[in-house]
Each structure stands twice: as C-alpha cells, then as structure tokens.
Design an enzyme around this catalytic site. Structure first.
Site, PDB file in Angstrom:
ATOM      1  N   ASP A 198       0.859  -1.190   0.000  1.00  0.00           N
ATOM      2  CA  ASP A 198       0.000   0.000   0.000  1.00  0.00           C
ATOM      3  C   ASP A 198       0.891   1.233   0.000  1.00  0.00           C
ATOM      4  OD1 ASP A 198      -2.295   1.782   0.398  1.00  0.00           O
ATOM      5  OD2 ASP A 198      -3.346  -0.073   0.910  1.00  0.00           O
ATOM      6  N   HIS A 250      -2.771   3.318  -4.526  1.00  0.00           N
ATOM      7  CA  HIS A 250      -2.198   2.729  -3.301  1.00  0.00           C
ATOM      8  C   HIS A 250      -0.773   2.245  -3.549  1.00  0.00           C
ATOM      9  CE1 HIS A 250      -5.733   2.803  -0.636  1.00  0.00           C
ATOM     10  NE2 HIS A 250      -6.447   2.548  -1.710  1.00  0.00           N
ATOM     11  N   GLU A 254      -9.925   2.582  -5.039  1.00  0.00           N
ATOM     12  CA  GLU A 254      -9.561   3.947  -4.646  1.00  0.00           C
ATOM     13  C   GLU A 254      -8.358   4.482  -5.421  1.00  0.00           C
ATOM     14  OE1 GLU A 254     -10.956   3.792  -0.008  1.00  0.00           O
ATOM     15  OE2 GLU A 254      -9.013   2.921  -0.469  1.00  0.00           O
TER      16      GLU A 254
HETATM   17  C1  ACM Z   1     -10.827  -0.965   0.571  1.00  0.00           C
HETATM   18  O1  ACM Z   1     -11.284  -0.959   1.721  1.00  0.00           O
HETATM   19  N1  ACM Z   1     -10.265   0.125   0.071  1.00  0.00           N
HETATM   20  C2  ACM Z   1     -10.891  -2.159  -0.246  1.00  0.00           C
END
Ligand code: ACM
Length: 543
Positions: free
Chosen positions: A184, A255, A318
């Site tokens: 991440d 991410h 995201e």
């Molecule tokens: C997530 O909680 N962004 C998969």
C-alpha cells in the site's frame, strides 16, 4: 486427571446436524491415528495437536491396523461432498470421514472443539489420564466455498508468527482463505528479487500517525518490515496443510506510493516521494507507461512463483485520477490508446494485468471498483463499498463474475465494536458481534439462477489503527467466530443461542491465549479509557 469433552451443540461454526447417543469414546496415552492417502499429513498433524496438550504418545498408522478403541480413524467417503464430513464418536473410538482431505480436516477441527477446552493449550496442565468424549454423530459441510479472512500487513507490518497463528485460528473456525494485503502507500511488504529497492526503501516509513489521523499528530518513529520469499513459501505450505489458500494482493495502480518512493520512475512526478506517513488515500499513483506495466508484470510473475492460488488480487480500489488528468504524458497515453480520457486508463490497465495472469493460467481478483470500467471476463469481484455493495454484487453476478462479499457494514473488522470512548481508536464506529452474526452474504434480489456466483465472503482487517498482533486479535475476535457461522452454517440465525454458545466457545480462545474482546466490553487492559472499579474489593475474611 480424567477429563470429559463436550457436545456438538457448543461447536462454532454450528454444524449442520448432529445426534447424541449413550456411551462415550475413551482416549488415553498410546492413542493411535489411522489415516491413509490422501490424509496421512492430516493424521500426523492431528497426532501433534493431540499429544501437545495431553503429554500422550500419539502415533499415526496405516488405516485398519490399529487394534482396540483408543483411536481416531480418518478416511474418505464418496457419499460426501468435497468439504463435507461425518464425525462419529462411539465406544469403538472416533471416526472422521471426509468427502475430500479438506472435509476430513474440518471433521478434525470439530473433534478438537469437542475436547475439553483446556486441551486447546500447548502443554498439559497436569497428568492427563483419560479423556471421555460423549457419543455423537455429526454431519456437516459448508454453505459457501470461499470463507475468507483478510489482513492488511501494509499499514502495519505484522510479524510472521502472527500469520501462522491467524491461519490456525481461521482453520479452527473452518475458514479457508487468508487474503494478505501486501502493499500500500504506507509500505511494501514482500521481497521481489528484480526490484530490491521495493523492500530496501518501500518497506520502511519515517513515522506514523498517533490517534486518529485527522488529528494530524505523528509519532516520529520509523515503522516497517517485509516477508522474504522463504517466509512466504513457509506460510503457503503451513496454510495448505490446514486447507487455507493464501490469496496475495498487490494493490495497483493506486495505493502505490511506497513503490513509487522506491522507484520514482513508476510515478507521474519528477520530484521524489517518501513512503506515505499518513493514513488515507495518496494521490500518487502509477503512470501507465509500458516500462511501468512491465514492472507490474514482473512483480506479479514473482508473486505467482510463490503463491499457487488460482486467483491473484490486484487491488484496483480507490485510484484517484487527479495526477493522470494533470499529466500531459498520461493524457497523451490515453489518446494513443484510443480512450476517451485518462480516467479510462484504469480499465485498460486492469485488462492488461488480467492478461499477465492468464498467461500462467491464473485469474484476476480485485476490489469492486474494477466493475466501474467493466471487469475482464473471469475475474472475481470482492465487493466492499457499503453504499454500492448490493448494486455492484447484483451487476457482477448477473454479468457472470464470481463474487466474494466483504461489505464494510458487516465485514470490516477495523471498525470499532461500539461507538464508545472505551473502544480503542478505530476508523469508524461501529460493527457489533451481533451485526456480523446477522450478515447474509447473498444480496437481496439476486435471482436464484445467479446465487452460485456468490462464492462466499471475507472479513477484513485494515491496520491503520492496529499496530500489534494483540490488537489485531482483539478486532477479529469474537467477530470472526460470528462471521464463521455466516459463511459455514446454514442461513438460519438465532442470536440468543449463538451468544450462549459463544460464551462457551471463548474458553477455547482463552486456552490459546487469544486476545478477544469480551462480549461485555473491553477489559481495562484493552480499553482506551481507564475506569477505576466503582467499589473496591474486600480481602477474604475481613467482613
Ligand atoms: C478498501 O477498503 N479500500 C478495499
């Protein structure tokens, strides 16, 4: 010391059917496990699991060779479905039949729960003589084939030993997928031989937030760590022995700030970045140039060398498109690819990654955002966004995608148990054990013909606010126990009955030393706020 076991009525997750009869099996020192192919490994595992807390000598032998009744016989039955089992406890000993080695394994997990809870310990409390198990027959099998537990090891690195413990705890509750969120913005957690800076730089961050990240306070302390290839291979084989598939996730193309910190040419900026030191979503995402896609393919290749899972999770959640929109190179790339704009780059990227996986016979798993651009055929969609969960799940299943449900409002174990200042700081209030217990994985309105597309569900633990294994256990347990009933047991629910069973089941967690949250609320040591006891105690005999 002679001990007496319990009945299937206390087993979590609740078995499909059981009956009780007169008599009991009596197990003692010299116990023999009879197990033939393909269950020899299970026989050896069970022998270790039974000898440790009893101190008995427990041997594993070929089927049909053990005289007497001081035995556990493990075998297969073609009459049973792949993960089903029949466990028979009688005066003739214990018999476990599975529809497959996995089914037999689940039969042995039930057997472990039928033992007195103190035999969940690692060493005997004293001389163990006989253990009497009340005669019973249990017939059982899962409702869903995908019963997952997710752990984010990127926001906080979790030591390897905790992953093994989590596999054991998952297996005890008959879960069969460990989803590891390995990368991440805040950290890269696995060794990649072709790109050593991913771990030399990307595995470490300068500092982390203290309290809620919106408060803007940092601890000024470095954090990090990563798993070597040997660590991960070891985990995969440990998990396989317990019929748990490890699903690896490399989250991309968003991410990815930790990777960009290690290799700035992967990003969209000319200035270098550090590994993200806040929580939340970084705007810094991968660029979509060919060398970057080659990097992604190389990383996935090394990942597939380590993890034999059919699915490889590429994240896809995201991903802000702000950098692509303001980058002339990204806009040109979108034009060159014939896309309507840079916001369409992610869909194109996902399809390319699906091709990389398909070349090795693997399939793509991703978060539900990949549905926004139309996910590649054959991909598995993990549904998480609460506000869209039902709509996306219905659309994905109707489009022929397999679906795993992980809606935040039922499955996000990084949420506090209660909206209470006693609870440790968490991203959101509140997800109670009762709410998890009531979770129904098949979304309302899904036509019967598409039900089989819902492969199951996952509970997820994101670790922005969870820095240690002890805290992780607190967030998982006992919610994971309730979750196991939602994915294993039939669709009926009876909260008061479950609450009572859970009251007995926690004795098994006590024996293991699991740091679960009591149903009545956090202990003083688990709570965020110190409360003095209202009434001090009195020494015995001082009235
Ligand atoms: C997530 O909680 N962004 C998969």
């Amino acid at each position: 010391m002679n001990l007496v076991g319990t009945t299937a009525a206390t087993v979590v997750p609740r078995p499909r059917r059981w009956s009780e009869s007169a008599g009991s099996a009596v197990l003692s020192d010299g116990l023999v496990i009879e197990a033939g192919a393909p269950c020899e490994g299970l026989g050896r595992l069970l022998a270790r699991e039974l000898s440790a807390p009893t101190g008995w000598s427990v041997g594993a032998v070929e089927p049909g060779t053990a005289p007497g009744a001081n035995k556990v016989s493990i075998g297969l039955s073609p009459a049973l479905g792949p993960e089903e089992y029949r466990l028979t406890v009688s005066t003739a000993g214990v018999s476990v039949l599975g529809g497959s080695a996995a089914g037999a394994f689940y039969g042995t997990r039930t057997l472990l729960q039928l033992l007195p809870a103190e035999l969940g310990r690692r060493a005997p409390l004293g001389q163990v003589g006989q253990v009497g198990l009340p005669a019973t027959e249990v017939e059982d099998g899962p409702r869903f084939s995908w019963r997952g537990v997710g752990l984010d090891v990127a926001r906080h690195f979790m030591p390897k030993r905790f992953l093994f413990e989590l596999v054991d705890l998952a297996a005890l509750h008959k879960l069969n997928v460990l989803h590891l969120h390995l990368t991440d913005d805040q950290g890269w957690r696995f060794q990649v031989d072709g790109y050593p800076m991913l771990t030399a730089v990307g595995a470490w961050r300068r500092e982390s937030p203290v309290g809620h990240y919106r408060d803007g306070v940092s601890d000024g302390r470095p954090h990090g760590g990563f798993y070597t290839k040997a660590d991960l291979s070891e985990l995969v084989s440990y998990a396989a022995e317990r019929h748990v598939t490890v699903l690896p996730e490399v989250d991309m193309p968003g991410h990815m700030q930790a990777a960009i910190a290690a290799y700035p040419e992967l990003g969209n900026l000319t200035s270098p970045l550090e590994v993200f030191t806040s929580w939340g979503i970084s705007d810094h995402v991968l660029n979509m140039e060919e060398p970057t896609l080659r990097f992604c393919a190389d990383v996935l290749d090394e990942l597939m060398d380590l993890f034999p899972s059919q699915y490889v999770h590429i994240g896809g959640d995201e991903c802000p498109t702000t950098e692509w929109s303001s980058s002339p190179a990204a806009r040109q790339r979108a034009t060159d690819l014939g896309l309507d704009g840079p916001e369409q780059l992610q869909g194109w990227f996902t399809a390319r990654m699906a091709e990389v996986l398909a070349q090795r016979g693997r399939s793509l798993a991703a978060w539900d955002e990949v549905m926004d651009a139309g996910a590649p055929p054959g991909s598995l969609i993990v549904v998480w966004r609460a506000e869209h969960a039902r709509r996306i799940a219905l659309a994905a299943a109707r489009h022929g995608h397999d679906v795993v449900m992980a809606p935040q409002t039922s499955c996000y174990f990084d949420w506090a148990y209660e909206d209470s200042p006693d609870e440790p700081v968490a991203i959101q209030p509140a997800l109670s054990v009762e709410t998890v217990y009531g979770f129904e994985p098949v979304p309302e309105g899904l036509e019967e013909e598409h039900h089989s597309r819902v492969r199951g569900a996952q509970c997820q633990l994101w670790t922005e606010y969870v820095g240690t294994p002890e805290h992780a256990e607190y967030m998982y347990f006992p919610r994971l126990c309730a979750f196991s009933e939602a994915v294993w047991s039939d669709g009926s629910r009876d909260w008061p009955a479950f609450e009572e069973r859970l009251g007995q089941h926690v004795a098994r967690l006590d024996a293991r030393g699991t740091n679960y949250r009591p149903l009545s609320g956090p202990t003083p040591g688990q709570a965020r706020v110190w409360h003095q006891p209202a009434t001090p105690g009195r020494l015995p005999g001082t009235d």
